[in-house]
Enzyme design. Structure first.
Site, PDB file in Angstrom:
ATOM      1  N   GLY A  82       1.540  -1.323   4.548  1.00  0.00           N
ATOM      2  CA  GLY A  82       2.050  -2.428   5.338  1.00  0.00           C
ATOM      3  C   GLY A  82       1.057  -3.506   5.691  1.00  0.00           C
ATOM      4  O   GLY A  82       1.279  -4.261   6.642  1.00  0.00           O
ATOM      5  N   GLY A  83      -0.074  -3.606   4.951  1.00  0.00           N
ATOM      6  CA  GLY A  83      -1.018  -4.680   5.251  1.00  0.00           C
ATOM      7  C   GLY A  83      -1.486  -4.630   6.686  1.00  0.00           C
ATOM      8  O   GLY A  83      -1.838  -3.572   7.224  1.00  0.00           O
ATOM      9  N   GLN A 101      -7.371  -7.180  -4.565  1.00  0.00           N
ATOM     10  CA  GLN A 101      -8.116  -6.888  -3.339  1.00  0.00           C
ATOM     11  C   GLN A 101      -9.107  -7.978  -2.960  1.00  0.00           C
ATOM     12  O   GLN A 101      -9.557  -8.020  -1.805  1.00  0.00           O
ATOM     13  CB  GLN A 101      -8.864  -5.559  -3.479  1.00  0.00           C
ATOM     14  CG  GLN A 101      -7.975  -4.338  -3.539  1.00  0.00           C
ATOM     15  CD  GLN A 101      -7.203  -4.100  -2.263  1.00  0.00           C
ATOM     16  OE1 GLN A 101      -7.344  -4.840  -1.289  1.00  0.00           O
ATOM     17  NE2 GLN A 101      -6.381  -3.071  -2.251  1.00  0.00           N
ATOM     18  N   ASN A 129      -3.127  -3.694  -2.886  1.00  0.00           N
ATOM     19  CA  ASN A 129      -3.088  -4.786  -1.918  1.00  0.00           C
ATOM     20  C   ASN A 129      -1.694  -5.396  -1.881  1.00  0.00           C
ATOM     21  O   ASN A 129      -0.850  -4.943  -1.131  1.00  0.00           O
ATOM     22  CB  ASN A 129      -4.157  -5.851  -2.175  1.00  0.00           C
ATOM     23  CG  ASN A 129      -4.381  -6.703  -0.933  1.00  0.00           C
ATOM     24  OD1 ASN A 129      -4.229  -6.223   0.183  1.00  0.00           O
ATOM     25  ND2 ASN A 129      -4.742  -7.961  -1.122  1.00  0.00           N
ATOM     26  N   THR A 144      -4.019   1.699  -2.391  1.00  0.00           N
ATOM     27  CA  THR A 144      -3.388   0.385  -2.461  1.00  0.00           C
ATOM     28  C   THR A 144      -3.787  -0.414  -3.690  1.00  0.00           C
ATOM     29  O   THR A 144      -4.839  -0.190  -4.284  1.00  0.00           O
ATOM     30  CB  THR A 144      -3.739  -0.434  -1.203  1.00  0.00           C
ATOM     31  OG1 THR A 144      -3.007  -1.651  -1.213  1.00  0.00           O
ATOM     32  CG2 THR A 144      -5.223  -0.720  -1.129  1.00  0.00           C
ATOM     33  N   ASP A 155      -8.579  -9.737   0.260  1.00  0.00           N
ATOM     34  CA  ASP A 155      -8.885  -9.125   1.549  1.00  0.00           C
ATOM     35  C   ASP A 155     -10.236  -9.573   2.110  1.00  0.00           C
ATOM     36  O   ASP A 155     -10.564  -9.277   3.252  1.00  0.00           O
ATOM     37  CB  ASP A 155      -8.841  -7.594   1.451  1.00  0.00           C
ATOM     38  CG  ASP A 155      -7.461  -7.050   1.768  1.00  0.00           C
ATOM     39  OD1 ASP A 155      -6.566  -7.854   2.080  1.00  0.00           O
ATOM     40  OD2 ASP A 155      -7.272  -5.827   1.705  1.00  0.00           O
ATOM     41  N   THR A 199       0.854  -1.159   0.000  1.00  0.00           N
ATOM     42  CA  THR A 199       0.000   0.000   0.000  1.00  0.00           C
ATOM     43  C   THR A 199       0.899   1.221   0.000  1.00  0.00           C
ATOM     44  O   THR A 199       2.101   1.091   0.164  1.00  0.00           O
ATOM     45  CB  THR A 199      -0.882  -0.053   1.273  1.00  0.00           C
ATOM     46  OG1 THR A 199      -1.583  -1.285   1.273  1.00  0.00           O
ATOM     47  CG2 THR A 199      -1.851   1.085   1.385  1.00  0.00           C
ATOM     48  N   SER A 249      -6.997  -2.815   6.382  1.00  0.00           N
ATOM     49  CA  SER A 249      -6.249  -2.328   7.543  1.00  0.00           C
ATOM     50  C   SER A 249      -5.764  -0.895   7.355  1.00  0.00           C
ATOM     51  O   SER A 249      -5.115  -0.339   8.252  1.00  0.00           O
ATOM     52  CB  SER A 249      -5.034  -3.233   7.801  1.00  0.00           C
ATOM     53  OG  SER A 249      -5.444  -4.520   8.184  1.00  0.00           O
TER      54      SER A 249
END
Length: 564
Positions: free
Chosen positions: A465-466, A412, A393, A391, A415, A373, A445
């Site tokens: 950073g997920g 995505q 992802n 992002t 997710d 992201t 997130s």
């Protein structure tokens, strides 16, 4: 020395000591008087600042910065992804825009399961089957419609100029290209634009992306969602087995949402609401930690790491179970964020021992039936502030690159919870609230955040950073607030992470002693001993007491603050 003079010195020294906690840390990052943009690449920050210097506001600068990141930072900057924006206007008004991707209409709960009900490896992460309906272009046009001051073509013009000049390849960018070159070729074949290896100092030019942006500048939002670009994009995805159609693109709309707003000590924190999990999870973490004076523990000392970890463990357990797209599921925020509930969640906490994650489930609430992201922060000369996280992802998203249009497409769909209890690419365990459904937005997130202090704008912050985004943002705020760091110091400081499952603390490679890790291990904490990547890449701005701005551009990347 006379007694009186000696007393004066002692008095002055005493004043200095008592003032240490409240005095703002001197800046160590770039300081400017009027306005600033901090992003993952200097070129993108410079585009945003050029728009501000031409009389645009922070929202105008957002448009240019977002698009410039698609050019200079294709690792995460995008036209084929989506994101969230949190804003605070100079008059104190706040709000948030959700331009997160959506599942195509062909999506369904068992989309990524085989005939035996098992998750098909790679189907939600690589190639066209992983792609959700992009929201980025709709997002920037919606921001411009509501808050923009300059014509859209004037905001796209410096991005087109950047494309015409080309972008120099940095050392970190060359390393990323090389690291992901094989999976990109695997997905796209060797005829893709990315077949050739890139070297440091090379100039990258994207003629197809230039043509796409020129059409968008001329024809507006509908070019991407209903025009020639939409037709080419849908045909490209469908030809490769994906699900996104022209009808999916035509139906996409971003959504204005109420941000999550909460107090911590003397701060007012304004962060993104669901379908982002960032604001809710950080709210829970901060409020579970609030009874403790973390500044007394010391920065990254064992008691601080313990407290932060235990709050994160509990908050992530709730995140994974209760949170999803609020347009599809009922989220019991009034309970999740109540004092009584959060106090109860911390009942089992002790400084003497770890609380194993197997003992920490989601909270018990009666329910009604129903990394990669990028982030950028902007403050303009009027005091408007914008915090944006956007992002694809994964790194380069699905790795699927549309040569004809000149950009990567997201992955995505990963997710979502492909199956209850099955981890996604970031190790996050999913539940029913985040199951796949047509036109639903997947849980995120991303945590774009704005912080007020004593009623005034104090910080604009966020990170990629997920699953580590939330802890990176929270630690950056605490670094500045509790531990008295400058903005740049707060961003640079080493970080750690815990997300409930897997049950281990991840430490960045530098900055944490073996003695600290041994002390935690002796209390039952599991330490991830594998070689760990960086945790987040924070880009932030702090407003100094005299009104000047200090940038915090993360040393972990090519991130750069630009201002005037």
């Amino acid at each position: 020395m006379s007694l009186n003079r000696h007393c004066i010195y002692l008095f002055a020294f005493g004043l200095m000591l008592t003032g240490c906690k409240t005095r703002q840390a001197p800046p160590t990052g770039l300081v400017t008087k009027q306005a600033m943009v901090v992003s993952a690449r200097e070129e993108a920050s410079a585009v945003g600042v050029s728009i501000l210097q031409k009389g645009g506001n922070a929202f105008d600068a957002m448009v240019g910065t977002e698009l410039a990141l698609a050019v200079a930072y294709p690792f995460a900057g995008n036209l084929g992804g989506g994101g969230f924006m949190v804003y605070r206007k100079a008059n104190g008004d706040v709000g948030a825009l959700d331009y997160r991707e959506k599942a195509p209409m062909a999506a369904h709960k068992g989309l990524y399961l085989d005939s035996l009900g098992n998750v098909v490896p790679g189907m939600s992460t690589l190639g066209a089957t992983a792609v959700a309906v992009p929201g980025t272009v709709a997002g920037i046009f919606e921001v411009h419609r509501k808050f923009g001051t300059l014509p859209m073509e004037d905001l796209i013009a410096p991005v087109i100029e950047l494309l015409e000049r080309g972008v120099a390849v940095t050392q970190k960018q060359a390393e990323r290209f090389e690291r992901y070159r094989e999976p990109i070729l695997e997905v796209n074949g060797e005829n893709t634009w990315f077949f050739n290896a890139c070297q440091v100092g090379d100039t990258l030019q994207y003629p197809a992306l230039l043509n796409t942006l020129e059409r968008i500048s001329k024809n507006g939002r509908d070019e991407f969602y209903k025009g020639e670009t939409a037709k080419k994009l849908a045909a490209f995805i469908q030809a490769r087995g994906g699900y996104v159609t022209e009808a999916d693109l035509a139906a996409y709309e971003p959504v204005w949402r109420q941000p999550v707003i909460f107090a911590y000590k003397d701060l007012k924190i304004i962060s993104m609401s669901p379908p982002s999990s960032g604001g809710v999870t950080m709210n829970q973490m901060f409020r579970m930690m609030e009874p403790y004076d973390v500044s007394e523990f010391g920065h990254n000392a064992a008691p601080y790491v313990q407290l932060f970890t235990e709050a994160a463990r509990r908050a992530y357990a709730d995140r994974n179970y209760f949170l999803g797209d609020p347009d599809f599921v009922s989220i019991p925020l009034d309970v999740l964020l109540s004092d009584a509930y959060l106090e109860d969640r911390m009942q089992g906490f002790s400084m003497e021992r770890a609380t194993p994650s197997e003992e920490v489930e989601h909270g018990r609430i009666p329910m009604a039936e129903s990394m990669e992201t990028t982030h950028y922060s902007i403050v303009d000369s009027e005091g408007n502030a914008v915090s944006v996280t956007t992002t694809l992802n994964g790194a380069y998203g699905s790795k699927l690159y549309c040569d004809e249009l000149g950009f990567f497409l997201n992955n995505q769909m990963d997710d979502f919870s492909a199956k209850a209890g099955y981890p996604n690419m970031f190790g996050l365990i999913g539940a029913e609230a985040n199951s796949i459904a047509p036109a639903k937005r997947m849980l995120s997130s991303m945590t774009p955040t704005i912080v007020e202090k004593e009623g005034e704008l104090w910080m604009v912050v966020g990170s990629p950073g997920g699953s580590t985004i939330i802890t990176a943002v929270a630690q950056t705020i605490l670094n500045a607030h509790a531990f008295g760091m400058s903005m740049q110091e707060a961003v640079n400081a080493p970080r750690f992470h815990h997300q409930w499952l897997p049950d281990h603390i991840v430490f960045e490679q530098e900055g944490f002693s073996e003695a600290l890790k041994n002390a935690l291990t002796s209390k039952g904490y599991h330490i991830n001993q594998d070689r760990t990547p960086i945790l987040g890449k924070v880009d932030a701005i702090r407003v100094l007491e005299d009104g000047r701005l200090e940038g915090g551009a993360d040393r972990r990347g090519d991130d750069t603050a630009v201002g005037y």
